[in-house]
Design a protein around this motif. Structure first.
Motif, PDB file in Angstrom:
ATOM      1  N   THR A 148       0.839  -1.192   0.000  1.00  0.00           N
ATOM      2  CA  THR A 148       0.000   0.000   0.000  1.00  0.00           C
ATOM      3  C   THR A 148       0.880   1.250   0.000  1.00  0.00           C
ATOM      4  O   THR A 148       1.886   1.299   0.715  1.00  0.00           O
ATOM      5  N   SER A 149       0.475   2.256  -0.778  1.00  0.00           N
ATOM      6  CA  SER A 149       1.149   3.558  -0.718  1.00  0.00           C
ATOM      7  C   SER A 149       0.118   4.651  -0.480  1.00  0.00           C
ATOM      8  O   SER A 149      -1.067   4.464  -0.779  1.00  0.00           O
ATOM      9  N   VAL A 150       0.599   5.773   0.037  1.00  0.00           N
ATOM     10  CA  VAL A 150      -0.308   6.881   0.343  1.00  0.00           C
ATOM     11  C   VAL A 150      -0.174   7.952  -0.730  1.00  0.00           C
ATOM     12  O   VAL A 150       0.936   8.395  -1.036  1.00  0.00           O
ATOM     13  N   PHE A 151      -1.310   8.380  -1.279  1.00  0.00           N
ATOM     14  CA  PHE A 151      -1.323   9.410  -2.310  1.00  0.00           C
ATOM     15  C   PHE A 151      -2.258  10.543  -1.912  1.00  0.00           C
ATOM     16  O   PHE A 151      -3.326  10.307  -1.333  1.00  0.00           O
ATOM     17  N   SER A 152      -1.843  11.744  -2.262  1.00  0.00           N
ATOM     18  CA  SER A 152      -2.737  12.885  -2.146  1.00  0.00           C
ATOM     19  C   SER A 152      -3.683  12.866  -3.342  1.00  0.00           C
ATOM     20  O   SER A 152      -3.301  12.420  -4.428  1.00  0.00           O
ATOM     21  N   LEU A 153      -4.900  13.362  -3.160  1.00  0.00           N
ATOM     22  CA  LEU A 153      -5.824  13.461  -4.292  1.00  0.00           C
ATOM     23  C   LEU A 153      -5.708  14.828  -4.974  1.00  0.00           C
ATOM     24  O   LEU A 153      -6.667  15.352  -5.525  1.00  0.00           O
ATOM     25  N   SER A 154      -4.532  15.408  -4.926  1.00  0.00           N
ATOM     26  CA  SER A 154      -4.312  16.726  -5.530  1.00  0.00           C
ATOM     27  C   SER A 154      -4.402  16.688  -7.046  1.00  0.00           C
ATOM     28  O   SER A 154      -4.635  17.701  -7.682  1.00  0.00           O
ATOM     29  N   GLY A 155      -4.208  15.514  -7.641  1.00  0.00           N
ATOM     30  CA  GLY A 155      -4.170  15.430  -9.094  1.00  0.00           C
ATOM     31  C   GLY A 155      -2.822  15.829  -9.674  1.00  0.00           C
ATOM     32  O   GLY A 155      -2.635  15.807 -10.887  1.00  0.00           O
ATOM     33  N   SER A 156      -1.896  16.172  -8.823  1.00  0.00           N
ATOM     34  CA  SER A 156      -0.579  16.614  -9.305  1.00  0.00           C
ATOM     35  C   SER A 156       0.176  15.462  -9.958  1.00  0.00           C
ATOM     36  O   SER A 156       0.301  14.380  -9.392  1.00  0.00           O
ATOM     37  N   LEU A 157       0.699  15.736 -11.167  1.00  0.00           N
ATOM     38  CA  LEU A 157       1.440  14.694 -11.883  1.00  0.00           C
ATOM     39  C   LEU A 157       2.760  14.386 -11.193  1.00  0.00           C
ATOM     40  O   LEU A 157       3.306  13.302 -11.320  1.00  0.00           O
ATOM     41  N   GLU A 158       3.272  15.367 -10.468  1.00  0.00           N
ATOM     42  CA  GLU A 158       4.607  15.194  -9.897  1.00  0.00           C
ATOM     43  C   GLU A 158       4.624  14.948  -8.402  1.00  0.00           C
ATOM     44  O   GLU A 158       5.565  14.373  -7.876  1.00  0.00           O
ATOM     45  N   GLU A 159       3.593  15.394  -7.695  1.00  0.00           N
ATOM     46  CA  GLU A 159       3.695  15.387  -6.235  1.00  0.00           C
ATOM     47  C   GLU A 159       2.536  14.671  -5.540  1.00  0.00           C
ATOM     48  O   GLU A 159       2.151  15.038  -4.440  1.00  0.00           O
ATOM     49  N   SER A 160       1.988  13.654  -6.170  1.00  0.00           N
ATOM     50  CA  SER A 160       0.852  12.982  -5.531  1.00  0.00           C
ATOM     51  C   SER A 160       1.297  11.974  -4.473  1.00  0.00           C
ATOM     52  O   SER A 160       0.603  11.747  -3.491  1.00  0.00           O
ATOM     53  N   LEU A 161       2.453  11.356  -4.697  1.00  0.00           N
ATOM     54  CA  LEU A 161       2.907  10.318  -3.761  1.00  0.00           C
ATOM     55  C   LEU A 161       3.346  10.947  -2.445  1.00  0.00           C
ATOM     56  O   LEU A 161       4.200  11.821  -2.414  1.00  0.00           O
ATOM     57  N   ILE A 162       2.733  10.497  -1.369  1.00  0.00           N
ATOM     58  CA  ILE A 162       3.067  11.026  -0.048  1.00  0.00           C
ATOM     59  C   ILE A 162       4.018  10.077   0.668  1.00  0.00           C
ATOM     60  O   ILE A 162       4.976  10.486   1.296  1.00  0.00           O
ATOM     61  N   SER A 163       3.718   8.788   0.576  1.00  0.00           N
ATOM     62  CA  SER A 163       4.489   7.827   1.353  1.00  0.00           C
ATOM     63  C   SER A 163       4.362   6.453   0.689  1.00  0.00           C
ATOM     64  O   SER A 163       3.262   6.019   0.362  1.00  0.00           O
ATOM     65  N   SER A 164       5.502   5.811   0.497  1.00  0.00           N
ATOM     66  CA  SER A 164       5.527   4.628  -0.349  1.00  0.00           C
ATOM     67  C   SER A 164       5.612   3.331   0.467  1.00  0.00           C
ATOM     68  O   SER A 164       6.345   3.261   1.454  1.00  0.00           O
ATOM     69  N   ASN A 165       4.871   2.319   0.030  1.00  0.00           N
ATOM     70  CA  ASN A 165       5.004   0.951   0.557  1.00  0.00           C
ATOM     71  C   ASN A 165       4.927   0.896   2.085  1.00  0.00           C
ATOM     72  O   ASN A 165       5.858   0.466   2.753  1.00  0.00           O
ATOM     73  N   ILE A 166       3.787   1.311   2.615  1.00  0.00           N
ATOM     74  CA  ILE A 166       3.654   1.455   4.072  1.00  0.00           C
ATOM     75  C   ILE A 166       2.928   0.296   4.734  1.00  0.00           C
ATOM     76  O   ILE A 166       2.834   0.245   5.956  1.00  0.00           O
ATOM     77  N   ALA A 167       2.399  -0.619   3.958  1.00  0.00           N
ATOM     78  CA  ALA A 167       1.705  -1.764   4.561  1.00  0.00           C
ATOM     79  C   ALA A 167       1.636  -2.882   3.533  1.00  0.00           C
ATOM     80  O   ALA A 167       1.730  -2.626   2.330  1.00  0.00           O
ATOM     81  N   LEU A 168       1.484  -4.098   4.004  1.00  0.00           N
ATOM     82  CA  LEU A 168       1.349  -5.257   3.118  1.00  0.00           C
ATOM     83  C   LEU A 168      -0.016  -5.902   3.339  1.00  0.00           C
ATOM     84  O   LEU A 168      -0.423  -6.115   4.486  1.00  0.00           O
ATOM     85  N   SER A 169      -0.736  -6.188   2.237  1.00  0.00           N
ATOM     86  CA  SER A 169      -2.071  -6.794   2.354  1.00  0.00           C
ATOM     87  C   SER A 169      -2.034  -8.290   2.083  1.00  0.00           C
ATOM     88  O   SER A 169      -1.342  -8.741   1.172  1.00  0.00           O
TER      89      SER A 169
END
Lengths: 460, 410
Positions: free
Chosen positions: B147-168
């Motif tokens: 799982t990764s965390v994304f902002s819903l800003s729609g930004s092409l460059e800055e949507s990713l907030i935090s990568s690979n934070i949990a395993l399902s």
């Protein structure tokens, strides 16, 4: 003796000419128990006829609504219910349910909603799949559902007959059938039939294949109707010399539609497909009663209003299929307001979760319309889940609004039914209290739920 | 360009850049649901500087702030959608629009590179009040991926907030016994623990340890090792009470951080969940006994779990309408969950459990992801009026609204 034989022959074959007589099979055996006299007082009432009574009373007697108004005389033996601070609406009607044919638990062994073995299966009837002990039904009752319409699925172009049921506990489906409700026929546009059959490399695999399939079926129905009429036009003597046309279950149902006795309930998402379906109906001279899942009804709202066709929609579902991509929150409101507010909007569920709170779904759709400048008061939005589905099912003379003489199908809510926090407090079907928030013994559990988690109790 | 014009433009750009160095926004007179222990504050102002909340209180003044009067409106932190496929699915039944499943990787699937900030689902759910998505793959094998965390800003460059934070992981469904899957879950974690990076690249993993037919790449094992090392939690979908107990025991034995997703029969083992401090992600709108693993599904589950002391996260079971988690929260409230706990379940609890720093509530030092509502955010008739992401006002228009505008006046 000869005369007797003729009578027997007519008796045996007369169902061929009058399709209403065909419905003698599987007739409703539903009879409500006695309601007694019940007076509900001081309630805020949405009548379902488009008006609101800020504080009023409703008298139930012998399973019917006997009186409604701001003040009513108290009959001597009436049970009095003080509904001060509470709201009363007609019983909620879901025009699109698969309860019983896709029951819970969702197992292959009781997944009986789609006879997806041939694109035209007008001969199958949803009621023959209904499992009466589906635990989804009492959950829906707690959500205020007093009547629901069970349809076959949408795998087929013509999927079979639907059935209108009272939401009551019964051992038999006949015991649930809404007395006198007309039969319906499920048709489906678009992606589902072409996906199911296209995958098998058989017709239809395209939308044009779908349309050819409907038209071929109606042509066969017309032929069958002509054959029946031709036989019927013969003299009694001539009839004795030849057999009547063989009964054909599939074509009997289609002829029922052509004769105006069976109502078309048409799963159809896209605007242009709805317009095509209306032209097919004109070509073969039948009527489409309702387009279901009509995601794009707002694009053709005026056309639907002109043709007197209802659109049954969700408040906000979308995106699960390509044809469900163009959803707007205002869909129901736009349909409602078309052609000088003459449109017929219905909120439906197609879901055992959604059916438990059609009031909230209607609330979302109403709020969206009002936000966009359409003026939809609660007294009108309540019709989207009461009178309008009753009309579209051909039962509006019997239920769907709080009017004198109608079945006493009604709900007492513990607050504004258009709020997420509001729950049903009492649900009456034909004046019989089947769910009471204060009585843990209601609603009656289905057989399935007895001893299922706790061997000494019910499911919950 | 003459000299004067150049100087003017130079000064202007200096002014703009100095302004953007310390940009202030002041939201005035709102009803503020903080999702903290401060609870709800009436007629309150929020001062935001450079995208971060700096002050919350009455009668805040600032000479340089862009001031917005939001009297009569309601403010909450932006809602967080736990475990959706936002950004990696466009249309469910159209496989070519889906990037949420893989047969190539299992635990090691990271979906960051497939995330599409321009997906129509993103502005749509933003206008529903969601500002962050915990986007997760949904492969049906034992492990779905990361799982990764994304902002819903729609930004092409800055949507990713935090990568690979949990395993399902999934242990229900399919033909194989659930017991086999729990065993394989344990064996997989143990294997990852015993294999270092170099060793992984050298050895023939699939002959050494695991049953026939189970294959992991090194990437899969490294993801599992993160769970073993407690760097990330394991999120397991489970509904049946006895299965939840099995997993509680599993988490203890293997010393991992566990989150239960679903937990429809959680109310039957609420004490054990509370004691083990295992949070649950609920979809409170779903009370259907859909399988023999969730016969005890009921609408007061959230309330009963909360009473027992279990931390509750609230989600929606459909990605397209991820924002309807707020309707589920409202229903949970009508069945006994305190309102402020429901709001925390949509915001603060999710940020805490998944360690998304400085988000999920309205307090000084936190990122100003803020939603302005027409009324009670859990009420079905309320709607979003304004959204601020890191203190910036963003569009609240979506494709659906454009369609409506085309047809409503016809």
């Amino acid at each position: 003796m000869k005369k007797l034989i003729v009578i027997v022959v007519i008796g045996t074959f007369s169902f061929l000419t009058l399709s209403s007589e065909e419905t003698n099979a599987f007739e409703s055996t539903y009879e409500p128990s006695s309601s007694g006299d019940i007076l509900i007082e001081n309630a805020r009432i949405l009548t379902g006829t488009g008006s609101e009574i800020l504080s009023g009373s409703i008298l139930i007697s012998s399973n019917k609504i006997r009186a409604i108004g701001e003040t009513l005389d108290k009959p001597i033996n009436a049970k009095i219910i003080d509904a001060n601070g509470k709201w009363v609406t007609p019983g909620i009607i879901d025009i699109h349910s698969h309860m019983g044919v896709y029951p819970a638990p969702g197992l292959r062994s009781s997944s009986d909603g789609n006879e997806s073995t041939s694109p035209v299966t007008a001969h199958v009837w949803a009621e023959h799949s209904v499992w009466t002990q589906d635990p989804q039904m009492p959950l829906a009752l707690m959500g205020g559902i007093t009547t629901f319409h069970v349809l076959p699925g949408s795998a087929n172009l013509i999927g079979g007959r639907g059935v209108t049921l009272k939401n009551i506990w019964s051992r038999t489906v006949q015991g649930m059938k809404f007395p006198g409700a007309p039969y319906t026929l499920k048709m489906a546009c678009g992606e589902n039939p072409k996906r199911v059959y296209g995958r098998r490399n058989s017709e239809p695999s395209t939308r044009m294949g779908n349309v050819a399939g409907y038209r071929k079926a109606w042509i066969r129905a017309q032929d069958y109707r002509n054959k029946l009429a031709e036989y019927e036009s013969k003299s009694e003597e001539a009839k004795e010399l030849e057999y009547a046309p063989t009964r054909d279950l599939e074509l009997e149902t289609l002829v029922g539609v052509l004769n105006g006795e069976i109502l078309i309930q048409n799963h159809c998402y896209r605007g242009e497909e709805m317009a095509v379906m209306l032209d097919i109906a004109k070509e073969f001279n039948y009527k489409v009663t309702t387009f279901h899942h009509a995601i794009e009804a707002y694009k053709v709202a005026d056309i639907l209003a002109e043709n007197g066709v209802c659109a049954a929609v969700w408040a906000d579902w979308w995106g699960f299929k390509h044809e469900a991509f163009d959803m707007v929150w205002e869909n129901a409101a736009i349909v409602d307001q078309a052609n000088g507010s003459t449109g017929c909007a219905i909120i439906h569920s197609d879901s055992a979760v959604g059916i438990q709170r059609l009031n909230q779904e209607a609330a979302k759709a109403m709020a969206a319309g009002n936000r966009s400048g359409l003026n939809i008061p609660p007294s009108r939005a309540i019709q989207w889940i009461t009178l309008n589905p009753a009309k579209a099912l051909g039962i509006a003379s019997k239920t769907g609004s709080l009017e004198v003489g109608k079945m006493a199908d009604l709900v007492i809510w513990d607050g504004d039914p258009f709020s997420v926090y509001t729950k049903t407090e009492k649900v009456f079907v034909d004046g019989v209290l089947l769910y009471d928030n204060n009585n843990p013994l209601t609603p009656k559990s289905t057989d399935f739920e007895l001893g299922i988690i706790n061997s000494e109790g019910d499911r919950l | 360009m003459n000299l004067h014009k150049k100087i003017f433009i130079g000064l202007l750009s200096l002014l703009i850049s100095s302004f953007s160095l310390s940009e202030e926004l002041l939201l005035k007179n709102a009803k503020v649901h903080t999702a903290t222990d401060r609870g709800t504050l009436e007629k309150t102002d929020i001062l935001i500087r450079d995208g971060v909340i700096v002050r919350i209180g009455k009668n805040i003044a600032s000479s340089r702030a862009d001031e917005r009067d939001v009297s009569g409106k309601v403010i909450t932190p932006g809602l967080i959608a736990p475990l959706t496929q936002l950004g990696i699915v466009e249309i469910e039944l159209v496989p070519e629009t889906r990037d949420d499943r893989s047969d190539i990787y299992s635990a090691g699937l990271s979906i960051d590179s497939a995330f599409n900030p321009s997906s129509t689902l993103i502005p749509y759910n933003l206008t529903g009040g969601i500002t962050l998505s915990l986007t997760s793959p949904s492969s049906s094998g034992l492990f779905s991926g990361l799982t990764s965390v994304f902002s819903l800003s729609g930004s092409l460059e800055e949507s990713l907030i935090s990568s690979n934070i949990a395993l399902s992981a999934n242990i229900s469904g399919g033909e194989d016994s659930m017991a086999a899957k729990v065993q394989l879950l344990g064996d997989s974690l143990a294997l990852s623990d015993s294999v270092g990076l170099n060793k992984c690249l050298e050895m023939d993993l699939n002959k050494s340890f695991l049953p026939n037919g189970v294959n992991y790449s090194c990437r899969d094992l490294f993801a599992l090792k993160k769970v073993v090392d407690k760097e990330i939690p394991l999120v397991v979908r489970a509904n049946r009470a006895s299965v939840i107990l099995t997993l509680i025991d599993f988490a203890k034995t293997n010393n991992i951080n566990l989150i239960i997703n679903g937990a429809e029969e959680g109310w039957r083992v609420s004490r054990q969940l509370a004691e083990a401090e295992i949070p649950v992600i609920l979809q409170p709108i779903d009370n259907i006994p859909n399988s023999f693993n969730e016969l005890g599904s009921r609408l007061d589950n959230a309330s009963l779990l909360h009473k027992a002391g279990v931390k509750i996260l609230i989600g929606s079971h459909e990605t397209h309408n991820a924002y309807l988690s707020r309707q589920g929260a409202g229903i949970a409230v009508s069945y006994g969950l305190p309102w402020k706990e429901a709001l925390k379940g949509l915001t603060k609890n999710i940020a805490e459990v998944f360690k998304i720093d400085n988000r999920g509530s309205i307090q000084p030092g936190y990122v100003a992801d803020i939603v302005v509502w027409s009324g009670d955010p859990l009420e079905v008739t309320s709607f979003v009026e304004q959204v601020y992401l890191s203190g910036e006002s963003v569009s609240t228009k979506n494709r659906s609204m454009r369609l409506k505008e085309r047809y409503i006046s016809q």
